[in-house]
Design a protein around this motif. Structure first.
Motif, PDB file in Angstrom:
ATOM      1  N   GLY A  27      17.554   0.947  49.175  1.00  0.00           N
ATOM      2  CA  GLY A  27      18.075  -0.411  49.166  1.00  0.00           C
ATOM      3  C   GLY A  27      18.817  -1.037  48.371  1.00  0.00           C
ATOM      4  N   ILE A  28      19.179  -2.234  48.560  1.00  0.00           N
ATOM      5  CA  ILE A  28      19.948  -3.253  47.324  1.00  0.00           C
ATOM      6  C   ILE A  28      19.152  -4.715  47.721  1.00  0.00           C
ATOM      7  CG2 ILE A  28      22.014  -4.360  46.918  1.00  0.00           C
ATOM      8  CD1 ILE A  28      23.519  -2.202  48.240  1.00  0.00           C
ATOM      9  N   PRO A  29      18.498  -5.145  46.455  1.00  0.00           N
ATOM     10  CA  PRO A  29      17.881  -6.397  46.962  1.00  0.00           C
ATOM     11  C   PRO A  29      18.709  -7.617  46.965  1.00  0.00           C
ATOM     12  CG  PRO A  29      18.141  -5.794  44.459  1.00  0.00           C
ATOM     13  CD  PRO A  29      18.775  -4.397  45.190  1.00  0.00           C
ATOM     14  N   GLY A  30      18.342  -8.602  47.193  1.00  0.00           N
ATOM     15  CA  GLY A  30      18.937  -9.956  47.386  1.00  0.00           C
ATOM     16  C   GLY A  30      17.933 -11.245  47.493  1.00  0.00           C
ATOM     17  N   ALA A  31      18.430 -12.205  47.636  1.00  0.00           N
ATOM     18  CA  ALA A  31      17.550 -13.324  47.586  1.00  0.00           C
ATOM     19  C   ALA A  31      16.392 -13.561  48.401  1.00  0.00           C
ATOM     20  CB  ALA A  31      18.267 -14.917  47.354  1.00  0.00           C
ATOM     21  N   THR A  67      11.315  15.448  57.359  1.00  0.00           N
ATOM     22  CA  THR A  67       9.921  15.283  57.422  1.00  0.00           C
ATOM     23  C   THR A  67       9.370  15.138  58.422  1.00  0.00           C
ATOM     24  OG1 THR A  67       9.777  12.967  56.659  1.00  0.00           O
ATOM     25  CG2 THR A  67      10.098  14.567  54.881  1.00  0.00           C
ATOM     26  N   GLY A  68      10.138  14.436  59.511  1.00  0.00           N
ATOM     27  CA  GLY A  68       9.446  13.939  60.849  1.00  0.00           C
ATOM     28  C   GLY A  68       8.736  12.610  60.548  1.00  0.00           C
ATOM     29  N   LYS A  69       8.741  12.160  59.476  1.00  0.00           N
ATOM     30  CA  LYS A  69       8.091  10.851  59.272  1.00  0.00           C
ATOM     31  C   LYS A  69       9.137   9.941  58.687  1.00  0.00           C
ATOM     32  CE  LYS A  69       4.067  10.240  58.559  1.00  0.00           C
ATOM     33  NZ  LYS A  69       3.226   9.729  59.472  1.00  0.00           N
ATOM     34  N   ALA A  70       9.074   8.639  59.275  1.00  0.00           N
ATOM     35  CA  ALA A  70      10.178   7.571  58.782  1.00  0.00           C
ATOM     36  C   ALA A  70      10.633   7.331  57.566  1.00  0.00           C
ATOM     37  CB  ALA A  70       9.904   6.398  59.743  1.00  0.00           C
ATOM     38  N   GLY A  71      11.785   7.482  57.139  1.00  0.00           N
ATOM     39  CA  GLY A  71      12.295   7.244  55.707  1.00  0.00           C
ATOM     40  C   GLY A  71      12.360   5.459  55.691  1.00  0.00           C
ATOM     41  N   VAL A  72      12.639   4.919  54.742  1.00  0.00           N
ATOM     42  CA  VAL A  72      12.626   3.301  54.779  1.00  0.00           C
ATOM     43  C   VAL A  72      13.853   2.857  53.840  1.00  0.00           C
ATOM     44  CG1 VAL A  72      11.481   1.335  54.056  1.00  0.00           C
ATOM     45  CG2 VAL A  72      10.061   3.247  54.953  1.00  0.00           C
ATOM     46  N   ALA A  73      14.855   2.048  54.511  1.00  0.00           N
ATOM     47  CA  ALA A  73      15.636   1.410  53.900  1.00  0.00           C
ATOM     48  C   ALA A  73      15.631  -0.078  53.885  1.00  0.00           C
ATOM     49  CB  ALA A  73      16.913   1.817  54.590  1.00  0.00           C
ATOM     50  N   ILE A  74      15.955  -0.761  52.791  1.00  0.00           N
ATOM     51  CA  ILE A  74      15.543  -2.235  52.626  1.00  0.00           C
ATOM     52  C   ILE A  74      17.076  -2.693  52.332  1.00  0.00           C
ATOM     53  CG2 ILE A  74      14.300  -4.026  51.505  1.00  0.00           C
ATOM     54  CD1 ILE A  74      12.408  -2.078  50.953  1.00  0.00           C
ATOM     55  N   ALA A  75      17.205  -4.003  52.809  1.00  0.00           N
ATOM     56  CA  ALA A  75      18.418  -4.868  52.665  1.00  0.00           C
ATOM     57  C   ALA A  75      17.977  -6.183  52.723  1.00  0.00           C
ATOM     58  CB  ALA A  75      19.589  -4.509  53.650  1.00  0.00           C
ATOM     59  N   THR A  76      18.734  -7.053  52.199  1.00  0.00           N
ATOM     60  CA  THR A  76      18.822  -8.572  52.176  1.00  0.00           C
ATOM     61  C   THR A  76      19.411  -9.094  53.528  1.00  0.00           C
ATOM     62  OG1 THR A  76      18.826 -10.752  50.612  1.00  0.00           O
ATOM     63  CG2 THR A  76      20.982  -9.270  50.851  1.00  0.00           C
ATOM     64  N   SER A  77      19.360 -10.616  53.316  1.00  0.00           N
ATOM     65  CA  SER A  77      19.787 -11.125  54.574  1.00  0.00           C
ATOM     66  C   SER A  77      21.632 -11.118  54.790  1.00  0.00           C
ATOM     67  CB  SER A  77      19.429 -12.569  54.747  1.00  0.00           C
ATOM     68  OG  SER A  77      19.799 -13.148  53.549  1.00  0.00           O
ATOM     69  N   GLY A  78      21.715 -11.515  56.097  1.00  0.00           N
ATOM     70  CA  GLY A  78      23.492 -11.509  56.329  1.00  0.00           C
ATOM     71  C   GLY A  78      23.895 -10.311  56.358  1.00  0.00           C
ATOM     72  N   PRO A  79      25.374 -10.258  55.474  1.00  0.00           N
ATOM     73  CA  PRO A  79      25.815  -8.986  55.504  1.00  0.00           C
ATOM     74  C   PRO A  79      25.005  -7.630  54.784  1.00  0.00           C
ATOM     75  CG  PRO A  79      26.405 -10.329  53.379  1.00  0.00           C
ATOM     76  CD  PRO A  79      25.529 -11.028  54.393  1.00  0.00           C
ATOM     77  N   GLY A  80      24.012  -7.740  54.013  1.00  0.00           N
ATOM     78  CA  GLY A  80      22.810  -6.857  53.822  1.00  0.00           C
ATOM     79  C   GLY A  80      22.503  -6.138  54.824  1.00  0.00           C
ATOM     80  N   CYS A  81      21.982  -6.946  55.673  1.00  0.00           N
ATOM     81  CA  CYS A  81      21.447  -6.278  56.970  1.00  0.00           C
ATOM     82  C   CYS A  81      22.463  -5.850  58.026  1.00  0.00           C
ATOM     83  CB  CYS A  81      20.951  -7.367  57.840  1.00  0.00           C
ATOM     84  SG  CYS A  81      19.062  -7.726  57.115  1.00  0.00           S
ATOM     85  N   SER A  82      23.816  -6.500  58.131  1.00  0.00           N
ATOM     86  CA  SER A  82      24.833  -5.859  58.755  1.00  0.00           C
ATOM     87  C   SER A  82      25.353  -4.789  58.294  1.00  0.00           C
ATOM     88  CB  SER A  82      25.911  -7.149  59.097  1.00  0.00           C
ATOM     89  OG  SER A  82      26.569  -7.263  57.873  1.00  0.00           O
ATOM     90  N   VAL A 105      16.710 -15.778  56.394  1.00  0.00           N
ATOM     91  CA  VAL A 105      16.673 -17.185  55.971  1.00  0.00           C
ATOM     92  C   VAL A 105      15.027 -17.659  56.272  1.00  0.00           C
ATOM     93  CG1 VAL A 105      18.776 -17.626  55.992  1.00  0.00           C
ATOM     94  CG2 VAL A 105      17.404 -18.399  58.019  1.00  0.00           C
ATOM     95  N   LYS A 106      14.504 -18.615  55.625  1.00  0.00           N
ATOM     96  CA  LYS A 106      13.159 -19.088  55.908  1.00  0.00           C
ATOM     97  C   LYS A 106      13.140 -19.501  57.316  1.00  0.00           C
ATOM     98  CE  LYS A 106      14.153 -23.506  53.990  1.00  0.00           C
ATOM     99  NZ  LYS A 106      13.649 -24.463  52.624  1.00  0.00           N
TER     100      LYS A 106
END
Length: 559
Positions: A27-31, A67-82, A105-106
């Motif tokens: 993934g890519i971090p964000g606030a 693997t048959g087991k879910a891999g995990v991706a992480i993204a920040t809000s807004g365009p990170g998710c889109s 957002v909170k």
């Protein structure tokens, strides 16, 4: 027992990932999500920083498929998710287990027009198996457990969870949730299996149609045991690659997909019984292969998706491996002499055998530049050993590879035909390297697809991934071009400029190679394969025979 106290919700999120056995996240971090990245520092999970969120999802999906087991991706809000959307949709279409975590957002701002506010749950609902917003810190554990269960069960796919910023930052008292039992699905019931045997013994032209789930390693082994005592003709979708053993190759009529003109299509057109195994209509629409309303036996973990061309006479729903094992045991009690191939089936399989033999003899002798696809495939086939994993992008080259490159190792060849997503090969290869670190990874794309994810060369170099990326170069979106040419007699919007891919690769710190003519291909390909680390090989390709990919079947057509 005291309920554990967590200084922030992010710590609980990461601990739940650890409990699920997650080894790496992409993934890519964000606030709005950086608290999770901070908590990952104190975990045993490797954080793989990528250059685009879609590629994070592709990498995680490759881990899931292998693997048959879910891999995990992480993204920040807004365009990170889109930006995750293409990877999430692809994983669901391809049956790859993936859990994506997004920031938001909170909670107090979720209905306001504030920086990076976005209703990601509504956006992702149509392209996931499970999608939710965490609305309470105390629901983190149970929601995450259910996300993984949905992603990994039945026909696998994507799950998405969004975490408001305050949920991740606030302290919480909550236990870690570990399911007390695994989801166990039995095989199809005995009456259905008995009926399947009866239908098969009555059929004159039965055919097995393999889908993606047939290539899962345990399912593939059980399929091979069935074929040992019940030698039926086989066809497969592109995603089923690697499901059969080499000893069953004479029964294999090839892979089918996209254009309805292959030997496998001819076999299906004469079939009076089609046994679909781990197949989904998204892999190859039934209307393209079931013209004669053949009887269908549907073998899968989930019920059939019914349409006018796919309405099974019998559904063997349950664990695919156990169902196949039970079928094998039932056939072992029958007289195998009752399973005979019709004259038409034998003729089709013999014509295919002759074509394969002729291609093997002739394809290497195509010389000059640019280089014919069959010459490239001939040389690639020579390097596809059991310690190689192959990741294939989308383009006209992918049709050539799907039809003419063979694999006999389960999930050795990762290929997309659901969303037909461009740009998957390189990130898939990086993801695969985590699961199969002793394998040489080969990813293949056209020059158009490569430039949609080529920024991940930096990721491959940073990780020192043992990957060779092969680019078929023609300076065009060629799969679109050939279809436009067929439909309209001209093309539009498909041409782009040339790139020096050797220098491009070297600018990232990877080894770069280029081939000028067919006589150089073998030596340079083997030199590139010998690199320990990331390498890129550019090959100019002659697509002048592409129109023949869409023409009616002729066993001597492209020789």
């Amino acid at each position: 027992m005291n309920t554990p106290h967590w200084k922030c919700g992010a710590d609980l999120v990461v601990k739940q990932l650890e409990q699920h056995g997650i080894k790496q996240v992409f993934g890519i971090p964000g606030a709005k999500i950086d608290r999770v990245f901070d908590s990952l520092v104190d975990s045993n999970i490797e954080t793989v920083v990528v250059r685009h969120e879609a590629n994070a999802a592709f990498m995680a999906a490759a881990v899931g498929r292998l693997t048959g087991k879910a891999g995990v991706a992480i993204a920040t809000s807004g365009p990170g998710c889109s930006n995750l959307a293409t990877g999430i949709a692809t994983a669901t279409s391809e049956g790859d287990p993936l859990v994506a975590l997004g920031g938001s957002v909170k909670s107090a701002d979720r209905l306001k027009l504030v920086h990076q506010s976005m209703d990601t749950v509504t956006m992702f609902n149509p392209i996931t198996k499970f999608c939710a917003e965490i609305d309470s810190s105390k629901s983190i554990s149970e929601t995450m457990v259910n996300a993984f269960r949905h992603a990994e069960s039945g026909r696998p796919g994507s799950a998405f969870l969004t975490f408001p910023m305050d949920i991740l930052n606030n302290a919480v008292d909550s236990p870690i949730l570990v399911p007390k039992s695994k989801f166990n699905l039995g095989g199809a019931n005995n009456d259905a299996i008995k009926e399947a045997v009866t239908l098969l013994l009555m059929a004159k032209n039965p055919v097995i149609l393999l889908g993606l789930q047939a290539s899962y390693p345990d399912n593939a082994l059980s399929l091979q045991k069935l074929l040992d005592i019940c030698p039926l003709p086989i066809v497969g979708t592109y995603q089923s690659a690697g499901a059969i053993a080499q000893r069953h190759f004479p029964l294999f009529a090839g892979r089918i997909g996209l254009f309805n003109n292959q030997p496998g299509d001819e076999l299906l057109s004469h079939a009076d019984l089609v046994i679909t195994l781990g197949y989904s209509p998204i892999e190859y629409e039934p209307s393209l292969w079931n013209h004669n309303n053949a009887n269908i036996i549907h073998i899968d973990e989930i019920p059939a998706e019914i349409d006018l061309a796919y309405c099974p006479d019998l559904e063997l729903t349950g664990n695919i491996k156990l169902t196949l094992d039970n079928l094998t045991q039932r056939f072992a009690k029958q007289s195998t002499s009752q399973i005979t191939l019709s004259n038409n089936t034998r003729q089709v399989l013999e014509k295919i055998r002759q074509q394969r033999e002729t291609l093997q003899q002739n394809s290497y002798f195509r010389q000059g530049s640019p280089i014919h696809p069959l010459t490239i495939i001939h040389e690639m086939q020579d390097i596809i050993d059991n310690d190689v994993t192959l990741c294939i992008d989308m383009g006209s080259f992918h049709i050539w590879l799907a039809r003419y490159l063979y694999s006999f190792r389960a999930r050795q060849m990762l290929i997309s035909n659901g969303q037909q997503t461009m740009g998957v090969a390189l990130p898939w290869g990086i993801g695969a390297s985590f699961v199969r670190p002793s394998d040489k990874i080969i990813s293949v794309s056209g020059d158009g697809g490569f430039m949609q994810s080529s920024m991940e060369l930096e990721t491959a170099v940073r990780l020192n991934t043992n990957i060779l990326h092969i680019i078929w170069v023609d300076n065009a979106y060629n799969m679109v071009e050939m279809q436009e040419q067929e439909k309209y007699g001209r093309y539009s919007g498909v041409k782009f400029g040339a790139i020096d891919f050797k220098r491009y690769a070297e600018s990232f710190g990877a080894k770069g190679f280029s081939v000028e003519c067919a006589s150089q291909l073998r030596s340079i390909l083997h030199e590139a394969m010998a690199v320990d680390g990331p390498a890129v090989l550019a090959i100019p390709v002659d697509y002048s025979d592409n129109a023949k990919l869409m023409e009616h079947i002729d066993y001597n057509l492209i020789i």
